[in-house]
Design an enzyme around this catalytic site. Structure first.
Site, PDB file in Angstrom:
ATOM      1  N   HIS A   1     -18.466 -27.787  -1.960  1.00 48.29           N
ATOM      2  CA  HIS A   1     -19.660 -28.628  -2.077  1.00 48.29           C
ATOM      3  C   HIS A   1     -20.219 -28.373  -3.483  1.00 48.29           C
ATOM      4  CE1 HIS A   1     -23.507 -30.410  -1.751  1.00 48.29           C
ATOM      5  NE2 HIS A   1     -24.155 -29.253  -1.753  1.00 48.29           N
TER       6      HIS A   1
ATOM      7  N   CYS B   1     -26.149 -31.192   3.564  1.00 46.06           N
ATOM      8  CA  CYS B   1     -24.884 -31.637   2.957  1.00 46.06           C
ATOM      9  C   CYS B   1     -23.676 -31.352   3.847  1.00 46.06           C
ATOM     10  CB  CYS B   1     -24.692 -30.981   1.600  1.00 46.06           C
ATOM     11  SG  CYS B   1     -26.108 -31.229   0.533  1.00 46.06           S
TER      12      CYS B   1
ATOM     13  N   GLU C   1     -28.465 -37.451   4.514  1.00 48.61           N
ATOM     14  CA  GLU C   1     -29.814 -36.895   4.559  1.00 48.61           C
ATOM     15  C   GLU C   1     -30.757 -37.825   3.794  1.00 48.61           C
ATOM     16  OE1 GLU C   1     -30.099 -33.109   2.348  1.00 48.61           O
ATOM     17  OE2 GLU C   1     -27.932 -33.247   2.115  1.00 48.61           O
TER      18      GLU C   1
END
Ligand code: CAA
Length: 387
Positions: free
Chosen positions: A233, A111, A79
């Site tokens: 994450h 993500c 990103e």
């Protein structure tokens, strides 16, 4: 046939900020950053490291072990893209000298990009068992100086080699996914820094975790006791800590014990690197593999979250002898080599990196020999050089 992760390469830039220094400069209690957020340091990218150069550098960690002619797919999840049209993966393909027949492109869903790429790569290798795929996550998390998200910045890349009969982690069949069109975190085209609704983003992350974890257990007919470890994450380590507490709730003491201990091991690198968006989950996996003592065959759960938002839970089995495929000394050295920045130095580098370089002026890098860097633009074309 098993398909999964056969190599993991890691790169983070050669500069960092200490969270105690940052807290002092921002008039915050250092314990808020160290304990409340769960970050000790964050890597800082100067103008000469971007998603492309970091992705090349992460892949260099294992490139010697790859038969380049067998690589049929190269995916960049990011990103922090360097162009609105051309895929950053094409610059990477050139630097790595991959064959012209490689299929290559860039994926974006915050993500979640690397997980999307990894699933595509798994399916590709199932159909083409003699080929391998390289999936790279590479990002610079930037919220802005003095912003609420500043403490959750970072920079780095993880590169994965996906192969048949993998020697690190075999990916299990089945997954659970959940998506919703929401605005917790985003970066508009006219902004070099991300916008975020911080408290909402934390709540949504946990909601997506609970949904996908419950769904996955239902699909597989498993309980949390099935997992030796769950990796998350990690935008900051406290976020995963909270999700892990949800996973452990109501479990017998021995299950709680190994999930809690293994979470600590999985947060080690992330605590020092900061958020690297697409690659954060896979940095946490690397951390777990290098810092925990895990039995071959152990089941590892993986929770991927991309704002906007997309969540997915899946799992893999550790392959016997996986330790031989890791490079714990080199990976630790990657952190140790970084130069500590004072806050004024960090602020100067941060502001400089936001600027467009002047066309036809070559940028110099202070990276070590062998690493790639962004050398500025020549007639508006990005240039990548190796030191
Ligand atoms: N000692 C110990 N702990 C302290 C403390 C002290 N002196 N002072 C505060 N704390 C604790 C607070 O109690 C709080 O803990 P809980 O979360 O358990 O309640 C924690 O420190 C953080 O405090 P605040 O919520 O008050 O902090 P903040 O308002 O400064 O914002 C943040 C924190 C929302 C994470 C902000 O940094 C931010 O917006 N970050 C970016 C967004 C983000 O990462 N969101 C995560 C989900 S979205 C995602 O995962 C995608 C992605 O990669 C971005």
């Amino acid at each position: 046939m098993q398909v999964g992760i056969d190599e993991i390469g890691f790169y983070t830039p050669n500069k960092y900020v200490d969270m105690v220094d940052l807290a002092n400069a921002r008039n915050e209690d250092p314990n808020k950053y160290l304990e409340g957020i769960g970050q000790s340091q964050m890597s800082v990218a100067d103008q000469t490291q971007d998603a492309v150069s970091m992705g090349i550098n992460a892949t260099l960690g294992y490139l010697d072990h790859v038969d380049l002619n067998q690589v049929g797919l190269l995916i960049l999840g990011t990103e922090s893209g360097v162009d609105q049209s051309k895929s950053g993966s094409l610059f990477i393909k050139s630097a790595l000298k991959l064959p012209a027949a490689v299929r290559t492109f860039e994926i974006k869903e915050a993500c979640f990009g690397v997980t999307a790429g990894l699933m595509l790569a798994r399916d590709y290798v199932r159909l083409h068992p003699h080929h391998s795929a390289i999936v790279i996550g590479s990002d610079i998390a930037r919220y802005g100086l003095n912003s609420g998200g500043e403490v959750t910045q970072g920079a780095g890349s993880i590169s994965l080699l996906i192969k048949a009969e993998p020697r690190i982690l075999a990916i299990n069949n089945g997954h659970s996914a959940y998506s919703a069109d929401i605005n917790d975190f985003w970066r508009p085209n006219n902004s070099a820094t991300a916008l975020v609704d911080g408290k909402y983003s934390k709540a949504v992350y946990l909601d997506f975790f609970e949904r996908t974890f419950a769904d996955y257990q239902r699909i597989k007919k498993w309980s949390p006791a099935q997992f030796e470890a769950i990796v998350y994450h990690l935008p900051f380590t406290k976020m995963g800590f909270k999700a892990n507490n949800l996973a452990m709730a109501g479990q017998p003491a021995e299950v709680e014990h190994h999930l809690a201990n293994n979470f600590t091991a999985s947060a080690w690198f992330n605590r020092q690197v900061g958020n690297i968006y697409t690659a954060s989950l896979y940095l946490s996996l690397l951390s777990l593999l290098e810092k925990a003592d895990l039995a071959p065959g152990a089941t590892i759960g993986l929770f991927s979250y991309g704002s906007g938002a997309m969540g997915e839970f899946y799992s893999g089995q550790l392959v016997s002898g996986y330790q031989q495929k890791l490079r714990p000394i080199a990976d630790e050295q990657m952190l140790m080599r970084r130069q500590k920045l004072s806050i004024p130095q960090y602020e100067t580098i941060f502001n400089e990196a936001l600027k467009q370089p002047i066309d036809n002026v070559e940028l110099a890098s202070d990276e070590a020999a062998g690493y790639w860097y962004f050398a500025g633009t020549k007639n508006e074309v990005r240039q990548y050089h190796q030191k």
